[in-house]
Structures are given as structure tokens and as C-alpha cells.
Design a protein around this motif. Structure first.
Motif, PDB file in Angstrom:
ATOM      1  N   SER A 106       0.927  -1.034  -0.027  1.00  0.00           N
ATOM      2  CA  SER A 106       0.089  -0.084   0.026  1.00  0.00           C
ATOM      3  C   SER A 106       0.946   1.149  -0.020  1.00  0.00           C
ATOM      4  O   SER A 106       1.073   1.944   1.058  1.00  0.00           O
ATOM      5  CB  SER A 106      -0.953  -0.004   1.233  1.00  0.00           C
ATOM      6  N   GLU A 156      -6.520  -1.503  -7.836  1.00  0.00           N
ATOM      7  CA  GLU A 156      -5.364  -1.684  -7.010  1.00  0.00           C
ATOM      8  C   GLU A 156      -4.482  -0.719  -6.900  1.00  0.00           C
ATOM      9  O   GLU A 156      -3.933  -0.183  -5.854  1.00  0.00           O
ATOM     10  CB  GLU A 156      -4.760  -3.083  -7.220  1.00  0.00           C
ATOM     11  N   ALA A 181      -5.669   2.219  -5.080  1.00  0.00           N
ATOM     12  CA  ALA A 181      -5.885   1.770  -3.302  1.00  0.00           C
ATOM     13  C   ALA A 181      -4.205   2.131  -2.956  1.00  0.00           C
ATOM     14  O   ALA A 181      -4.085   2.820  -1.992  1.00  0.00           O
ATOM     15  CB  ALA A 181      -6.213   0.439  -3.173  1.00  0.00           C
ATOM     16  N   HIS A 183      -9.967   5.448   2.703  1.00  0.00           N
ATOM     17  CA  HIS A 183     -11.470   5.010   3.045  1.00  0.00           C
ATOM     18  C   HIS A 183     -12.543   5.099   2.152  1.00  0.00           C
ATOM     19  O   HIS A 183     -13.469   4.321   2.163  1.00  0.00           O
ATOM     20  CB  HIS A 183     -11.531   5.648   4.554  1.00  0.00           C
ATOM     21  N   TRP A 198     -12.384   5.251  -0.999  1.00  0.00           N
ATOM     22  CA  TRP A 198     -12.161   4.221  -2.014  1.00  0.00           C
ATOM     23  C   TRP A 198     -12.409   2.887  -1.769  1.00  0.00           C
ATOM     24  O   TRP A 198     -13.112   1.938  -2.483  1.00  0.00           O
ATOM     25  CB  TRP A 198     -10.784   4.512  -2.577  1.00  0.00           C
ATOM     26  N   ARG A 199     -11.871   2.671  -0.405  1.00  0.00           N
ATOM     27  CA  ARG A 199     -12.304   1.084  -0.168  1.00  0.00           C
ATOM     28  C   ARG A 199     -13.755   0.939   0.203  1.00  0.00           C
ATOM     29  O   ARG A 199     -14.240  -0.258  -0.251  1.00  0.00           O
ATOM     30  CB  ARG A 199     -11.552   0.887   1.242  1.00  0.00           C
ATOM     31  N   HIS A 200     -14.486   1.909   0.613  1.00  0.00           N
ATOM     32  CA  HIS A 200     -15.922   1.790   0.571  1.00  0.00           C
ATOM     33  C   HIS A 200     -16.507   1.640  -0.745  1.00  0.00           C
ATOM     34  O   HIS A 200     -17.495   0.650  -0.845  1.00  0.00           O
ATOM     35  CB  HIS A 200     -16.468   2.939   1.315  1.00  0.00           C
ATOM     36  N   ALA A 239     -15.919  -1.895  -1.834  1.00  0.00           N
ATOM     37  CA  ALA A 239     -16.623  -2.843  -0.937  1.00  0.00           C
ATOM     38  C   ALA A 239     -18.187  -3.020  -1.242  1.00  0.00           C
ATOM     39  O   ALA A 239     -18.600  -4.070  -1.233  1.00  0.00           O
ATOM     40  CB  ALA A 239     -16.503  -2.511   0.495  1.00  0.00           C
ATOM     41  N   ILE A 299      -8.565  -6.095  -3.715  1.00  0.00           N
ATOM     42  CA  ILE A 299      -8.738  -5.123  -2.484  1.00  0.00           C
ATOM     43  C   ILE A 299      -9.983  -5.459  -1.800  1.00  0.00           C
ATOM     44  O   ILE A 299     -10.125  -5.023  -0.543  1.00  0.00           O
ATOM     45  CB  ILE A 299      -8.855  -3.740  -3.204  1.00  0.00           C
ATOM     46  N   SER A 300     -10.948  -6.074  -2.646  1.00  0.00           N
ATOM     47  CA  SER A 300     -12.315  -6.187  -1.858  1.00  0.00           C
ATOM     48  C   SER A 300     -12.047  -7.452  -0.770  1.00  0.00           C
ATOM     49  O   SER A 300     -12.888  -7.556   0.164  1.00  0.00           O
ATOM     50  CB  SER A 300     -13.404  -6.868  -2.904  1.00  0.00           C
ATOM     51  N   ILE A 331     -10.610  -6.096   2.134  1.00  0.00           N
ATOM     52  CA  ILE A 331     -11.447  -5.438   2.975  1.00  0.00           C
ATOM     53  C   ILE A 331     -12.356  -6.220   3.710  1.00  0.00           C
ATOM     54  O   ILE A 331     -12.772  -5.961   5.052  1.00  0.00           O
ATOM     55  CB  ILE A 331     -12.380  -4.562   1.823  1.00  0.00           C
TER      56      ILE A 331
END
Length: 302
Positions: free
Chosen positions: A3, A195, A198, A208, A210-212, A215, A225-226, A229
Motif C-alpha cells: 500500500s 489496486e 488503493a 477509506h 475508495w475502499r468503501h 466494498a 482489494i475487496s 476489505i
């Protein structure tokens, strides 16, 4: 998964070498489109114990201007020692490959980008023997793409633009547009770009968001990445379970101590204890229950 914004800012040119043609166009430099691109070793070390490595090194072959080398450096902050290293890289590459080298520096904040873009003259003030002039891509000149259709036109450029604008107030709109664009993109292209984004966002608040976005988007269900998460969610769930288990155990201990001391426990007090999910507060009550003269004193604050 690594990361690191540093990795994403230069590795995207390894994955999508043709991106440089669009970046150079955005930067106002006429570089012809390549007919072929070769990824070269990044180790620029000399036989003596001195190791120097450029982040990414590519060879571009064109129909009109021949061949040239592209060295890509990701720069996170101002570093007075870097210009000398960059000049060394270019000189070494020119000597080794006998091809004209070009340096592209990718930054995520305007101050660093403006510093990196300043020409560095090497030699006496009267006559500079060498002038370092890197191309610089950063939040000051990369496009702010908040339209999904525009993002879809060039996903690699949109990804780099999102990474360079990681600290901008508009990054939320940029990420939403890019997420929507990737949703309709084949997985083998969408997942690597997701990726890279991220990685590029690193630990910034936008990461956060982007991860949401990833997800809640089922199209990314199988992406690394999913999966990461979901694993974090499972870990949080396990921790919540352990916390809940500690609370239930301490509630049982508290009730047992009160009963052993012969105290009458009304339904309201029993419900207060059994429904409390704060293990630390229950521990506090349990400590008091050993010596408290009345049940009210167990719950009374000092």
C-alpha cells in the motif's frame, strides 16, 4: 498488497506504457506515440558498492523520432539530494544505452511538484555544463476528472490523475466518477487499476472512501482489494465478538458476586447488568461489588 503511493505513481507506467503519450500531451510536450515499448532493468548500480535504482525505466521506439528512454520517479517530498541523483541516472542511461533519456517525476502535492519542475544547472554559474529539466506530473497540471464518461475515455490517465489528486478537496468526486467508469470495465483491466488507486491513496482519508466504493460494488467482489476489505471486516467482527464475550463473562461474574453477598437484585438492576456491553464498565462495577455496602453503591459514581 503493497500500500504505497510511491509504487503506484511509477508502476502504472510499467502496466500501461502508452499512458506516457497522453501524459506528455497533457503536460504540453510533443512526444510521438511509440511503436513499441520495452521495460528495462531498473538497477543502475555501478560495480563499486554504490547502488542506485530508478523507480521505473522504459524504452520507447517511435516511427518519426527513433528511440528514447523514459525514467519515471515517484517523489513524495522535497529532497535536496534528488536532483544530483536524477542527473546521474540520465547520464548513466545515456552512456549505457546510447539513447536520449527523459525523466518524468510524479508528485502528489503542488509544492513538491513545483520544486521538482525547477531546472537544475550543474556547473559554474558562467556556463552550466549540464541542465536537468524533468517533466513533472502532479496536482498542479493533471486533469481533475469528475465526469464518468470522461474517466471512461482513458482509464489509465484517469487513474494517474486520481492518484496525483489524492490530497485535493475534489478527490471524492474524482473517485466516484472513476469507480462508476471501472464498474463497466472488464475485470482484467478494472481490478489492476482499482489496486493501483488503493496503493496511490495510501493512508490519506480518501483511501477509506475508495475502499468503501470497492466494498459496496459487487463487480469488484473477487478483486484483491475487496478480499482484503472483507478480511478486515471479519477481523473487526472477531474483535467485536471477543469484546462482547468479555462483557458477558463479567456480567455473569458481577451477578454471582452480588448473589453470594446476599444482595437483592431487582429486575431493573439485573437487566442493566446483563444488557451492558462495556466490559471496562462491568469490570469497574465488579470491583465495587466486592466491598459496596448496598447495590446502589455499586452503580454510584465517585
Amino acid at each position: 498488497m503493497v500500500s504505497s503511493p510511491h509504487e503506484a505513481m511509477h508502476r502504472i507506467f510499467q502496466e500501461y506504457p502508452g499512458l506516457f503519450s497522453r501524459v506528455s500531451e497533457v503536460l504540453g510536450v510533443a512526444i510521438p506515440a511509440p511503436t513499441s515499448v520495452t521495460i528495462l532493468p531498473t538497477d543502475l548500480s555501478e560495480p563499486r558498492p554504490l547502488e542506485r535504482r530508478v523507480d521505473t525505466l522504459l524504452r520507447f521506439d517511435t516511427e518519426t523520432d527513433g528511440s528514447f528512454l523514459l525514467a519515471v520517479e515517484a517523489q513524495g517530498k522535497k529532497d535536496p539530494a534528488k536532483p544530483a541523483s536524477w542527473a546521474y541516472y540520465l547520464s548513466y542511461l545515456h552512456t549505457k544505452y546510447q539513447l536520449p533519456p527523459l525523466l518524468l517525476v510524479v508528485c502528489q502535492d503542488r509544492a513538491t511538484a513545483e520544486w521538482a519542475a525547477q531546472p537544475v544547472h550543474i556547473g559554474p554559474a558562467q556556463w552550466a555544463a549540464l541542465t536537468l529539466r524533468p517533466l513533472v506530473a502532479g496536482p498542479h497540471n493533471m486533469p481533475v476528472i469528475t465526469n464518468t464518461a470522461e474517466a471512461r475515455k482513458d482509464l489509465a490517465l484517469s487513474t494517474l490523475a486520481a492518484i496525483t489528486h489524492a490530497g485535493d478537496p475534489e478527490v471524492g468526486a474524482i473517485l466516484k466518477a472513476l469507480s462508476a467508469a471501472l464498474r463497466d470495465t472488464p475485470e482484467d483491466l478494472a481490478h489492476p487499476l482499482a489496486e493501483l488507486i488503493a496503493q496511490g491513496l495510501g493512508r490519506r482519508p480518501a483511501a477509506h472512501q475508495w475502499r468503501h466504493l470497492m466494498a459496496v460494488d459487487l463487480s469488484f467482489y473477487k478483486s484483491p482489494i475487496s478480499q482484503e476489505i472483507r478480511e478486515e471486516g471479519r477481523a473487526e467482527g472477531r474483535e467485536e465478538g471477543r469484546t462482547q464475550g468479555r462483557a458477558e463473562s463479567r456480567a455473569e461474574d458481577l451477578l454471582l458476586v452480588l448473589e453470594q453477598r446476599g444482595m437483592d437484585i431487582p429486575d431493573g438492576a439485573r437487566e442493566r447488568i446483563t444488557h451492558c456491553d462495556d466490559a471496562e464498565l462491568l469490570r469497574h462495577w465488579l470491583t465495587r461489588a466486592v466491598t459496596a455496602p448496598t447495590l446502589e453503591d455499586v452503580f454510584t459514581e465517585d
